[in-house]
Write a protein that holds these residues in place. Structure first.
Motif, mmCIF file in Angstrom:
data_model
loop_
_atom_site.group_PDB
_atom_site.id
_atom_site.type_symbol
_atom_site.label_atom_id
_atom_site.label_comp_id
_atom_site.label_asym_id
_atom_site.label_seq_id
_atom_site.Cartn_x
_atom_site.Cartn_y
_atom_site.Cartn_z
ATOM 1 N N GLN A 1 0.842 -1.186 0.000
ATOM 2 C CA GLN A 1 0.000 0.000 0.000
ATOM 3 C C GLN A 1 0.882 1.242 0.000
ATOM 4 O OE1 GLN A 1 -2.423 -0.564 3.444
ATOM 5 N NE2 GLN A 1 -3.859 -1.900 2.393
ATOM 6 N N TYR A 2 1.955 1.214 0.775
ATOM 7 C CA TYR A 2 2.865 2.353 0.845
ATOM 8 C C TYR A 2 3.502 2.626 -0.519
ATOM 9 C CZ TYR A 2 6.834 5.256 2.007
ATOM 10 O OH TYR A 2 7.751 6.260 2.021
ATOM 11 N N ILE A 3 3.877 1.579 -1.231
ATOM 12 C CA ILE A 3 4.492 1.743 -2.550
ATOM 13 C C ILE A 3 3.570 2.534 -3.475
ATOM 14 C CG2 ILE A 3 5.124 0.549 -4.689
ATOM 15 C CD1 ILE A 3 6.145 -1.720 -3.008
ATOM 16 N N LEU A 4 2.292 2.210 -3.453
ATOM 17 C CA LEU A 4 1.370 2.844 -4.382
ATOM 18 C C LEU A 4 0.959 4.251 -3.946
ATOM 19 C CD1 LEU A 4 -0.791 -0.240 -5.260
ATOM 20 C CD2 LEU A 4 1.035 0.796 -6.578
ATOM 21 N N ILE A 5 0.895 4.487 -2.639
ATOM 22 C CA ILE A 5 0.513 5.814 -2.159
ATOM 23 C C ILE A 5 1.698 6.771 -2.215
ATOM 24 C CG2 ILE A 5 -0.274 7.106 -0.143
ATOM 25 C CD1 ILE A 5 -1.851 4.536 0.619
ATOM 26 N N CYS B 1 10.728 -4.224 -4.924
ATOM 27 C CA CYS B 1 9.517 -3.896 -4.166
ATOM 28 C C CYS B 1 8.431 -4.945 -4.400
ATOM 29 C CB CYS B 1 8.996 -2.522 -4.563
ATOM 30 S SG CYS B 1 10.014 -1.147 -4.034
ATOM 31 N N LEU B 2 8.271 -5.342 -5.650
ATOM 32 C CA LEU B 2 7.245 -6.334 -5.966
ATOM 33 C C LEU B 2 7.562 -7.694 -5.358
ATOM 34 C CD1 LEU B 2 6.558 -5.343 -9.667
ATOM 35 C CD2 LEU B 2 4.962 -5.142 -7.749
ATOM 36 N N GLN B 3 8.841 -8.031 -5.232
ATOM 37 C CA GLN B 3 9.222 -9.308 -4.629
ATOM 38 C C GLN B 3 8.838 -9.370 -3.152
ATOM 39 O OE1 GLN B 3 10.171 -11.790 -6.554
ATOM 40 N NE2 GLN B 3 10.155 -10.383 -8.271
ATOM 41 N N ARG B 4 8.732 -8.198 -2.512
ATOM 42 C CA ARG B 4 8.393 -8.155 -1.087
ATOM 43 C C ARG B 4 6.894 -8.066 -0.842
ATOM 44 N NH1 ARG B 4 12.977 -3.771 0.167
ATOM 45 N NH2 ARG B 4 11.790 -2.773 -1.479
ATOM 46 N N CYS B 5 6.080 -8.162 -1.877
ATOM 47 C CA CYS B 5 4.641 -7.952 -1.737
ATOM 48 C C CYS B 5 3.856 -9.194 -1.345
ATOM 49 C CB CYS B 5 4.066 -7.376 -3.030
ATOM 50 S SG CYS B 5 4.381 -5.624 -3.193
ATOM 51 N N ALA B 6 4.484 -10.288 -1.137
ATOM 52 C CA ALA B 6 3.833 -11.508 -0.657
ATOM 53 C C ALA B 6 2.694 -11.976 -1.554
ATOM 54 C CB ALA B 6 3.332 -11.320 0.775
ATOM 55 N N GLY B 7 2.777 -11.718 -2.846
ATOM 56 C CA GLY B 7 1.839 -12.320 -3.781
ATOM 57 C C GLY B 7 0.601 -11.541 -4.140
ATOM 58 N N LEU B 8 0.312 -10.424 -3.482
ATOM 59 C CA LEU B 8 -0.869 -9.652 -3.857
ATOM 60 C C LEU B 8 -0.661 -8.203 -3.441
ATOM 61 C CD1 LEU B 8 -3.676 -10.089 -5.154
ATOM 62 C CD2 LEU B 8 -4.598 -10.239 -2.863
ATOM 63 N N ILE B 9 -0.934 -7.278 -4.354
ATOM 64 C CA ILE B 9 -0.808 -5.867 -4.023
ATOM 65 C C ILE B 9 -2.185 -5.241 -3.873
ATOM 66 C CG2 ILE B 9 1.453 -5.557 -5.076
ATOM 67 C CD1 ILE B 9 0.150 -4.361 -7.484
ATOM 68 N N ASP B 10 -2.241 -4.161 -3.136
ATOM 69 C CA ASP B 10 -3.485 -3.451 -2.910
ATOM 70 C C ASP B 10 -3.883 -2.735 -4.191
ATOM 71 O OD1 ASP B 10 -4.375 -0.529 -0.946
ATOM 72 O OD2 ASP B 10 -5.639 -2.080 -1.812
ATOM 73 N N THR B 11 -5.036 -3.068 -4.704
ATOM 74 C CA THR B 11 -5.497 -2.432 -5.939
ATOM 75 C C THR B 11 -6.564 -1.381 -5.652
ATOM 76 O OG1 THR B 11 -7.060 -4.243 -6.269
ATOM 77 C CG2 THR B 11 -4.929 -4.395 -7.400
ATOM 78 N N GLY B 12 -6.682 -0.974 -4.410
ATOM 79 C CA GLY B 12 -7.635 0.064 -4.050
ATOM 80 C C GLY B 12 -7.290 1.400 -4.679
ATOM 81 N N LYS B 13 -6.021 1.649 -4.904
ATOM 82 C CA LYS B 13 -5.555 2.882 -5.559
ATOM 83 C C LYS B 13 -5.183 2.539 -6.996
ATOM 84 C CE LYS B 13 -5.392 5.410 -1.738
ATOM 85 N NZ LYS B 13 -6.121 6.610 -1.504
ATOM 86 N N LEU B 14 -6.178 2.252 -7.797
ATOM 87 C CA LEU B 14 -5.956 1.763 -9.155
ATOM 88 C C LEU B 14 -5.272 2.793 -10.049
ATOM 89 C CD1 LEU B 14 -6.489 -0.924 -10.491
ATOM 90 C CD2 LEU B 14 -8.599 -0.013 -11.392
ATOM 91 N N LYS B 15 -5.509 4.066 -9.809
ATOM 92 C CA LYS B 15 -4.903 5.103 -10.648
ATOM 93 C C LYS B 15 -3.379 5.048 -10.590
ATOM 94 C CE LYS B 15 -4.730 9.991 -11.785
ATOM 95 N NZ LYS B 15 -3.588 9.756 -12.592
ATOM 96 N N GLN B 16 -2.813 4.805 -9.406
ATOM 97 C CA GLN B 16 -1.358 4.717 -9.296
ATOM 98 C C GLN B 16 -0.821 3.516 -10.066
ATOM 99 O OE1 GLN B 16 -3.341 5.491 -6.731
ATOM 100 N NE2 GLN B 16 -2.427 7.115 -5.523
ATOM 101 N N LEU B 17 -1.543 2.416 -10.022
ATOM 102 C CA LEU B 17 -1.122 1.239 -10.790
ATOM 103 C C LEU B 17 -1.221 1.502 -12.285
ATOM 104 C CD1 LEU B 17 -2.507 -1.951 -9.011
ATOM 105 C CD2 LEU B 17 -0.149 -1.405 -9.553
ATOM 106 N N VAL B 18 -2.267 2.165 -12.709
ATOM 107 C CA VAL B 18 -2.419 2.494 -14.122
ATOM 108 C C VAL B 18 -1.272 3.394 -14.569
ATOM 109 C CG1 VAL B 18 -3.851 3.765 -15.777
ATOM 110 C CG2 VAL B 18 -4.915 2.148 -14.211
ATOM 111 N N ASP B 19 -0.934 4.397 -13.751
ATOM 112 C CA ASP B 19 0.185 5.284 -14.089
ATOM 113 C C ASP B 19 1.493 4.509 -14.183
ATOM 114 O OD1 ASP B 19 -1.516 7.450 -14.162
ATOM 115 O OD2 ASP B 19 -0.994 8.154 -12.142
ATOM 116 N N LEU B 20 1.697 3.590 -13.256
ATOM 117 C CA LEU B 20 2.910 2.771 -13.273
ATOM 118 C C LEU B 20 2.963 1.899 -14.523
ATOM 119 C CD1 LEU B 20 5.479 1.867 -11.835
ATOM 120 C CD2 LEU B 20 4.084 0.246 -10.546
#
Length: 173
Positions: A5-9, A43-62
């Protein structure tokens, strides 16, 4: 989950290193882009298999930033970008995969069809497989929602392709 969550925010240094800016200043700017992608990978390797997709805009930008790296002037960064897109898709929930796929399926299909290097073709195909498969925490098999957007991307890329299908055979225009 809190770390993801911190990564995306509050995106860490990989944002300033150049994934988003597409920095092309100087002969060594590709190193900044590579470092940014390596940091994102860590960072993705430390995410334990699932990332928070509640902030979809940040993922889309990435994903948009990584999509731009699929046509990077430094050819060794292209498969890295494709692999990272696949990882992000594989650790997103099934509904988010479908939405995120709209951003990346077309460019991944285009790169898989048009890049002559096997490593790039394989990285793109793997990203497409990961993006259209259910996340491991949700089971196995295809993600029907994501496949729908994959087909839309495939049709769009084939419409723009030099290869056309006629009634009798495959022709090249």
């Amino acid at each position: 989950y809190p770390f993801c969550q911190y990564i995306l925010i509050n995106p860490p240094c990989f944002v300033s290193h150049g994934i988003f800016q597409g920095s092309k200043d100087g002969k060594t700017s590709w190193k900044a882009r590579k470092a940014a992608m390596e940091e994102l990978d860590a960072c993705l390797q430390r995410c334990a298999g699932l990332i928070d997709t509640g902030k979809l805009k940040q993922l889309v930008d990435l994903l948009r930033a990584l999509r731009e790296r699929l046509s990077d002037s430094q050819s060794n960064l292209k498969p890295v970008a494709a692999r990272l897109i696949g990882i992000i898709m594989s650790v997103s929930d099934a509904n988010a995969q479908s939405k995120l796929g709209k951003v990346v399926y077309g460019p991944l299909i285009n790169a898989a069809m048009n890049d002559s290097r096997k490593v790039m073709h394989d990285a793109c195909m793997e990203a497409l497989v990961l993006g259209t498969s259910l996340p491991k925490l949700e089971g196995t098999g295809p993600n029907d929602l994501s496949l729908e957007n994959f087909i839309v991307g495939l049709v769009g890329e084939l419409d723009e392709s030099d290869f056309k299908v006629s009634e009798d055979n495959l022709t090249y225009r």
